[in-house]
Scaffold this active site. Structure first.
Site, PDB file in Angstrom:
ATOM      1  N   ASP A 259       0.860  -1.193   0.000  1.00 36.70           N
ATOM      2  CA  ASP A 259       0.000   0.000   0.000  1.00 36.70           C
ATOM      3  C   ASP A 259       0.895   1.242   0.000  1.00 36.70           C
ATOM      4  O   ASP A 259       2.109   1.154   0.092  1.00 36.70           O
ATOM      5  CB  ASP A 259      -0.953  -0.015   1.202  1.00 36.70           C
ATOM      6  CG  ASP A 259      -0.209   0.118   2.525  1.00 36.70           C
ATOM      7  OD1 ASP A 259       0.878  -0.468   2.654  1.00 36.70           O
ATOM      8  OD2 ASP A 259      -0.694   0.823   3.438  1.00 36.70           O
TER       9      ASP A 259
ATOM     10  N   HIS B 184       2.135  -8.892  -2.903  1.00 32.78           N
ATOM     11  CA  HIS B 184       1.051  -7.899  -2.887  1.00 32.78           C
ATOM     12  C   HIS B 184       1.654  -6.487  -2.979  1.00 32.78           C
ATOM     13  O   HIS B 184       2.314  -6.026  -2.056  1.00 32.78           O
ATOM     14  CB  HIS B 184       0.290  -8.075  -1.569  1.00 32.78           C
ATOM     15  CG  HIS B 184      -0.898  -7.193  -1.409  1.00 32.78           C
ATOM     16  ND1 HIS B 184      -2.124  -7.476  -1.953  1.00 32.78           N
ATOM     17  CD2 HIS B 184      -1.041  -6.021  -0.754  1.00 32.78           C
ATOM     18  CE1 HIS B 184      -2.995  -6.532  -1.631  1.00 32.78           C
ATOM     19  NE2 HIS B 184      -2.363  -5.629  -0.900  1.00 32.78           N
TER      20      HIS B 184
ATOM     21  N   ASP C 149       2.093 -17.597  -3.188  1.00 35.11           N
ATOM     22  CA  ASP C 149       2.694 -16.506  -3.971  1.00 35.11           C
ATOM     23  C   ASP C 149       1.658 -15.937  -4.934  1.00 35.11           C
ATOM     24  O   ASP C 149       1.754 -16.096  -6.155  1.00 35.11           O
ATOM     25  CB  ASP C 149       3.925 -17.024  -4.729  1.00 35.11           C
ATOM     26  CG  ASP C 149       4.674 -15.887  -5.416  1.00 35.11           C
ATOM     27  OD1 ASP C 149       4.513 -14.717  -4.991  1.00 35.11           O
ATOM     28  OD2 ASP C 149       5.404 -16.166  -6.379  1.00 35.11           O
TER      29      ASP C 149
ATOM     30  N   GLU D 209       2.717 -10.010   1.277  1.00 39.31           N
ATOM     31  CA  GLU D 209       3.001  -8.596   1.037  1.00 39.31           C
ATOM     32  C   GLU D 209       4.504  -8.363   1.232  1.00 39.31           C
ATOM     33  O   GLU D 209       5.228  -9.243   1.729  1.00 39.31           O
ATOM     34  CB  GLU D 209       2.187  -7.710   2.009  1.00 39.31           C
ATOM     35  CG  GLU D 209       2.182  -6.248   1.591  1.00 39.31           C
ATOM     36  CD  GLU D 209       1.027  -5.433   2.182  1.00 39.31           C
ATOM     37  OE1 GLU D 209       0.134  -6.020   2.825  1.00 39.31           O
ATOM     38  OE2 GLU D 209       1.018  -4.202   1.978  1.00 39.31           O
TER      39      GLU D 209
END
Ligand code: 9MR
Length: 572
Positions: free
Chosen positions: A167, A493, A541, A550
């Site tokens: 993020d 991620h 994965d 992540e």
């Protein structure tokens, strides 16, 4: 260049150093030892022996044997371990085997920078991107960021720093531990003799600041420190001197999401005592590291650290909520006694003031207590201990010895765990939680320090065994570091390295560490695909599995520390 080997033989897929331990784990149902051979690239057997039957391994559910081929001290590429007619992936034995890992795990941080263009000349065109979050439309941050409603009535320039993870949030508590681990690796490297003393020298990394006369790991850390300093509540405002806990999008964005096209409103979330103490700790560390390198910057850091300490003492129990997770992670923490201890330790070592030594003596984490084997973003007392134990300071020699001893005591407990595990990892079978790879790094740090303090190689070998696990000696035969080994994570991620969802975007760059197995199955992909998994196998994965796959700055910073340590030991 070498074809893949048999998946039943699990080892450090990048390889080993000639004079250090070389261990592997093999899945084999035989209840008696079986023969193994080590073969060089020409296929000649250069060492042989028999396995040790380890039996059922609770963490993985595998029946395993271990192989120890440490007695072989030759070097070369293309070695394979052969057991029961099966041949492993090819690997290297060399003194420099971990150098590239140390370099690429640090390069991760340049890739994660906010507020600056990532240059193709430095990272290659697939990874280049325009600056994100400099207030240029459609971005709405981070140069002029409002608070959440009711939190403040002004705006802050909070540009720069690193994006936290997959993020694009920026969280002071996670930035704090990440910077600390990089600066600690730097401080440690200054005490190393031999080839790796200047492992992070100026010009060693591909970053814009290379060539400026300052160590590149310091340049990288400073990018985040400048951001952390901007998160401090300005003089004259309510709660002046505290740090805002975090800054992120109002709502979660999807994947992919390039930083420069994010159109979400960015907001500051309320100041917290934990964030304030992270700032105090890291800014104090900054003040001593830059003292002779850049006295002006050092003074800026020291002033910020002391202001933050004073503000935390005046506001000792302002907690970030664990449920504030719309648009960004919560990073909530209701116990800041450990953050107080850590900040006091850093301030004490930097300033020598009795204000801080008195505080340390009366803390619940004082030298009479034990140190947790779990250190991480919510659990930071060990960071204070490490600084007190390794950086010269005015505590009595007996207090220093007590602190070193409690790290050794914890390292003994970690060796006990390693010895019970089929894959030699310092995690018990109930300890595979979100970010387990980061946990492995941090436990390895305690082992490495115990080796430094005692001179006993068993602790060094424990730390290296932890690295072996991350690089493929594990139940999935997977290296959790992109680009390292034969079979490695590559769909972590991430909103920009989102190749799995958008072929025009890249996979993560080499050196990106996946969070690793999380047996609590905390995302939909994990729940759908991993039901019933043995703890060490609760990993996939897949870009959607944020709880197992992540990347994050606080996991990669621990990898930088461990890889630099391994490179130092491997150099001979
Ligand atoms: O690393 C964090 C882990 O300890 C927590 O259990 C988890 C859930 O709160 O959050 C992790 O941190 C994530 C953060 O909240 C947002 N950015 C990505 C982080 C790594 O997954």
């Amino acid at each position: 260049v070498y074809p893949a080997g048999d998946a039943s033989i699990r080892l450090n897929q990048i390889g080993y150093a000639p004079t250090l331990p070389k261990r592997a784990t093999v899945v084999n149902t035989s209840t008696t030892p079986v023969a193994w051979q080590l073969r060089n690239a020409a296929g000649t057997a250069v060492a042989s022996g028999t396995t040790t039957v380890k039996g059922n391994d609770a963490a993985s559910g595998d029946y395993v044997h271990t192989v120890d081929f440490s007695s072989f001290t030759g070097t070369g590429e293309g070695f394979r371990l052969e057991v029961a007619g099966r041949s492993s992936h090819a690997f290297t034995i060399a003194n420099g085997v971990y150098n590239q890992l140390a370099k690429d795990s640090l390069a991760f941080f340049y890739h994660q920078r906010s507020g600056i263009a990532i240059q193709a000349a430095l990272v290659g065109s697939p990874y280049a991107r325009p600056a994100g979050h400099l207030g240029i439309s459609p971005n709405r941050g981070d140069t002029d960021v409002p608070c959440q409603p009711g939190v403040c009535d002004y705006r802050l320039d909070a540009r720069g720093g690193w994006y936290d993870a997959g993020d694009q949030g920026k969280y002071v508590v996670n930035g704090g531990i990440s910077v600390w681990q990089l600066l600690d690796a730097y401080e440690r490297s200054r005490n190393v003799s031999g080839a790796n003393r200047n492992a992070f020298a100026d010009g060693s990394q591909a970053i814009p600041e290379a060539g400026n006369g300052v160590s590149d790991i310091l340049d990288e850390a400073r990018w985040e420190i400048e951001f952390l300093l901007r998160m401090q509540v300005p003089v004259g405002k309510p709660k002046a001197g505290m740090a805002f806990h975090k800054l992120h999008d109002q709502n979660w964005t999807g994947i992919p999401q390039r930083p420069e096209t994010d159109s979400q409103l960015r907001e500051l979330h309320p100041p917290s005592t934990a964030a304030t103490l992270n700032l105090a700790a890291v800014a104090a560390q900054c003040a001593r590291v830059w003292k002779t390198i850049n006295p002006t910057f050092a003074t800026t850091c020291q002033t910020a650290a002391e202001r933050a300490w004073t503000a935390a003492r005046a506001n000792p129990a302002v907690y970030a909520s664990g449920s504030d997770s719309t648009g960004g992670g919560a990073y909530g923490d209701n116990d800041v006694s450990d953050e107080f201890y850590w900040a006091a330790a850093e301030l004490y070592v930097t300033t020598g003031s009795s204000t801080y030594s008195s505080f340390l003596a009366s803390s619940p984490h004082n030298a009479g207590a034990s140190v947790s084997k779990n250190f991480g973003w919510p659990t930071t007392a060990a960071l204070g201990d490490i600084t007190l134990a390794t950086v010269p300071n005015g505590l009595s020699s007996s207090t220093g010895a007590t602190i070193r001893q409690r790290i050794v005591t914890q390292a003994d407990a970690l060796l006990n765990i390693i010895n019970t595990q089929g894959y030699g990892v310092p995690l018990g079978s109930a300890e595979y939680w979100w970010g387990s790879s980061g946990e492995v790094n941090n436990r390895a740090t305690l082992l490495a320090l115990a080796a430094d303090f005692t001179g006993q190689t068993k602790y060094r070998d424990g730390a290296l065994s932890a690295l072996d696990y991350l690089l493929g000696r594990n139940a999935l035969g997977n290296s959790y570091v992109t680009g390292f080994g034969t079979v490695y994570s590559k769909n972590q991620h991430h909103r920009f390295w989102a190749h799995q969802n958008d072929a025009s975007l890249p996979n993560p760059p080499a050196g990106s560490l996946a969070g690793g197995p999380d047996s609590a199955l905390e995302d939909d992909i994990a729940r759908q695909r991993l039901g019933g998994c043995a703890p060490q196998k609760c990993y996939i994965d897949d870009i959607g599995s944020y709880s197992t796959n992540e990347v994050a700055i606080n996991w990669n910073s621990g990898l930088v520390w461990l890889a630099a340590y391994a490179a130092e030991k491997a150099a001979g």
